[in-house]
Design a protein around this motif. Sequence first.
Motif, PDB file in Angstrom:
ATOM      1  N   LEU A  14       4.391  -8.650   3.984  1.00 49.65           N
ATOM      2  CA  LEU A  14       3.228  -8.800   2.774  1.00 49.65           C
ATOM      3  C   LEU A  14       3.567  -8.616   1.772  1.00 49.65           C
ATOM      4  N   HIS A  15       2.522  -9.649   1.037  1.00 52.14           N
ATOM      5  CA  HIS A  15       3.419  -9.522  -0.945  1.00 52.14           C
ATOM      6  C   HIS A  15       2.882  -8.533  -1.036  1.00 52.14           C
ATOM      7  N   ALA A  16       4.463  -7.680  -2.000  1.00 48.72           N
ATOM      8  CA  ALA A  16       4.342  -6.762  -3.096  1.00 48.72           C
ATOM      9  C   ALA A  16       4.790  -6.569  -3.872  1.00 48.72           C
ATOM     10  N   SER A  17       4.496  -5.590  -5.139  1.00 54.77           N
ATOM     11  CA  SER A  17       5.023  -5.309  -5.539  1.00 54.77           C
ATOM     12  C   SER A  17       6.145  -4.831  -6.184  1.00 54.77           C
ATOM     13  N   GLU A  18       6.858  -4.468  -7.377  1.00 57.87           N
ATOM     14  CA  GLU A  18       7.762  -4.026  -7.275  1.00 57.87           C
ATOM     15  C   GLU A  18       7.700  -2.533  -6.903  1.00 57.87           C
ATOM     16  N   SER A  19       6.774  -2.088  -7.670  1.00 56.75           N
ATOM     17  CA  SER A  19       6.154  -0.468  -7.070  1.00 56.75           C
ATOM     18  C   SER A  19       5.342  -0.122  -5.514  1.00 56.75           C
ATOM     19  N   GLY A  20       4.870  -1.364  -5.290  1.00 52.85           N
ATOM     20  CA  GLY A  20       4.265  -1.387  -3.857  1.00 52.85           C
ATOM     21  C   GLY A  20       5.752  -1.192  -2.790  1.00 52.85           C
ATOM     22  N   SER A  21       6.840  -1.923  -3.312  1.00 56.51           N
ATOM     23  CA  SER A  21       7.888  -2.302  -2.074  1.00 56.51           C
ATOM     24  C   SER A  21       8.390  -0.892  -2.450  1.00 56.51           C
ATOM     25  N   LYS A  22       8.451   0.125  -3.318  1.00 56.72           N
ATOM     26  CA  LYS A  22       9.195   1.667  -3.786  1.00 56.72           C
ATOM     27  C   LYS A  22       8.630   1.807  -2.459  1.00 56.72           C
ATOM     28  N   ILE A  23       6.745   1.927  -3.030  1.00 56.67           N
ATOM     29  CA  ILE A  23       6.489   3.300  -1.794  1.00 56.67           C
ATOM     30  C   ILE A  23       6.264   3.073  -1.177  1.00 56.67           C
ATOM     31  N   VAL A  24       6.345   1.780  -0.356  1.00 51.73           N
ATOM     32  CA  VAL A  24       6.129   1.678   0.955  1.00 51.73           C
ATOM     33  C   VAL A  24       7.735   1.721   2.319  1.00 51.73           C
ATOM     34  N   SER A  25       8.939   1.814   0.935  1.00 48.21           N
ATOM     35  CA  SER A  25      10.324   2.327   1.541  1.00 48.21           C
ATOM     36  C   SER A  25      10.489   3.550   1.225  1.00 48.21           C
ATOM     37  N   ALA A  26       9.894   4.280   0.498  1.00 46.30           N
ATOM     38  CA  ALA A  26       9.967   5.785   0.713  1.00 46.30           C
ATOM     39  C   ALA A  26       8.732   6.314   1.500  1.00 46.30           C
ATOM     40  N   ALA A  27       8.530   5.764   1.746  1.00 44.70           N
ATOM     41  CA  ALA A  27       7.308   6.570   2.967  1.00 44.70           C
ATOM     42  C   ALA A  27       7.726   6.550   4.245  1.00 44.70           C
ATOM     43  N   ARG A  28       8.054   5.389   4.558  1.00 38.91           N
ATOM     44  CA  ARG A  28       8.617   4.319   5.822  1.00 38.91           C
ATOM     45  C   ARG A  28       9.833   5.803   5.864  1.00 38.91           C
ATOM     46  N   LYS A  29      10.880   5.907   5.116  1.00 43.21           N
ATOM     47  CA  LYS A  29      11.860   7.104   5.135  1.00 43.21           C
ATOM     48  C   LYS A  29      11.303   8.858   5.983  1.00 43.21           C
ATOM     49  N   GLN A  30       9.956   8.774   5.340  1.00 42.56           N
ATOM     50  CA  GLN A  30       9.455  10.372   6.494  1.00 42.56           C
ATOM     51  C   GLN A  30       9.033   9.678   7.759  1.00 42.56           C
ATOM     52  N   VAL A  57       0.968  17.272   6.316  1.00 43.09           N
ATOM     53  CA  VAL A  57      -0.300  16.226   6.130  1.00 43.09           C
ATOM     54  C   VAL A  57      -0.885  14.889   5.654  1.00 43.09           C
ATOM     55  N   CYS A  58      -1.584  14.191   4.918  1.00 41.16           N
ATOM     56  CA  CYS A  58      -1.689  12.990   5.173  1.00 41.16           C
ATOM     57  C   CYS A  58      -1.389  12.860   3.714  1.00 41.16           C
ATOM     58  N   THR A  59      -1.499  13.552   3.086  1.00 38.57           N
ATOM     59  CA  THR A  59      -1.528  13.922   1.360  1.00 38.57           C
ATOM     60  C   THR A  59      -0.068  13.533   1.102  1.00 38.57           C
ATOM     61  N   ASP A  60       0.458  14.838   2.381  1.00 43.64           N
ATOM     62  CA  ASP A  60       2.167  14.940   1.652  1.00 43.64           C
ATOM     63  C   ASP A  60       2.729  13.339   2.050  1.00 43.64           C
ATOM     64  N   VAL A  61       2.329  12.298   2.702  1.00 43.88           N
ATOM     65  CA  VAL A  61       3.107  10.775   2.730  1.00 43.88           C
ATOM     66  C   VAL A  61       3.214  10.572   1.439  1.00 43.88           C
ATOM     67  N   ILE A  62       1.360  10.940   0.768  1.00 44.20           N
ATOM     68  CA  ILE A  62       1.013   9.357   0.217  1.00 44.20           C
ATOM     69  C   ILE A  62       2.234  10.408  -1.104  1.00 44.20           C
ATOM     70  N   ILE A  63       2.535  11.857  -1.258  1.00 45.21           N
ATOM     71  CA  ILE A  63       3.628  12.639  -2.532  1.00 45.21           C
ATOM     72  C   ILE A  63       4.421  12.877  -2.368  1.00 45.21           C
ATOM     73  N   ARG A  64       5.326  12.502  -1.194  1.00 43.05           N
ATOM     74  CA  ARG A  64       7.135  12.487  -1.126  1.00 43.05           C
ATOM     75  C   ARG A  64       7.546  11.049  -1.592  1.00 43.05           C
ATOM     76  N   ALA A  65       6.624   9.890  -0.952  1.00 39.65           N
ATOM     77  CA  ALA A  65       6.822   8.114  -1.432  1.00 39.65           C
ATOM     78  C   ALA A  65       6.614   8.464  -2.540  1.00 39.65           C
TER      79      ALA A  65
END
Length: 194
Positions: A14-30, A57-65
């Motif tokens: 999908l289209h992703a901003s630079e921040s969005g791409s970094k968030i997704v990449s860090a989340a996927r590593k989990q 929990v779900c929030t920890d995925v966000i926090i870590r990403a």
Amino acid sequence: MRLLVLLLALAIPLHASESGSKIVSAARKQVGVTLYYTPDYEQLAYPGGDLPMHRGVCTDVIIRALREGLGKDLQKLVHEDMRANFSAYPKNWGLSRPDKNIDHRRVPNLQAFFKRSGFAVKVTKDPADYEAGDLVTCTVPPHLPHVMIVSDKKNAEGVPLVIHNIGGGAQEEDKLFTYPLTGHYRWKDEDAKK
């Protein structure tokens, strides 16, 4: 043929901003690392406190990403905003003051923080309105708040996948519209509370 279409769709980011791409990449590593859903209250270091990576929990995925992807510490950001604006946050837990160990790990508090930070965008049922790295909250029956990260991959119908921990560890799944949506947020570094 349907399998081929699905495989092609999953490969198209999908289209992703630079921040969005970094968030997704860090989340996927989990995914495959955070294996358990454990909602227990725990004492955490501050700032930068975290549970062992294999659980959360779900929030920890966000926090870590956000920590790994953008260098943003939700523990510190939420705690400081709650100290200064405690009345602007939900009172679901009967607390009389902020608690740096748990406040950032509660979905309603993250919703309040994201809204106060100017990150809220319209909740719709149109897949095109969701960008990679967006944060989406929902209610899992009967009434459990949940938060997910919109992936840069999508299903064969063009609906983005999400990265979340809904009970079996961090997963990337086709669940964006499975539960009633309650919030949609897009991280904007220039608007983030420091």
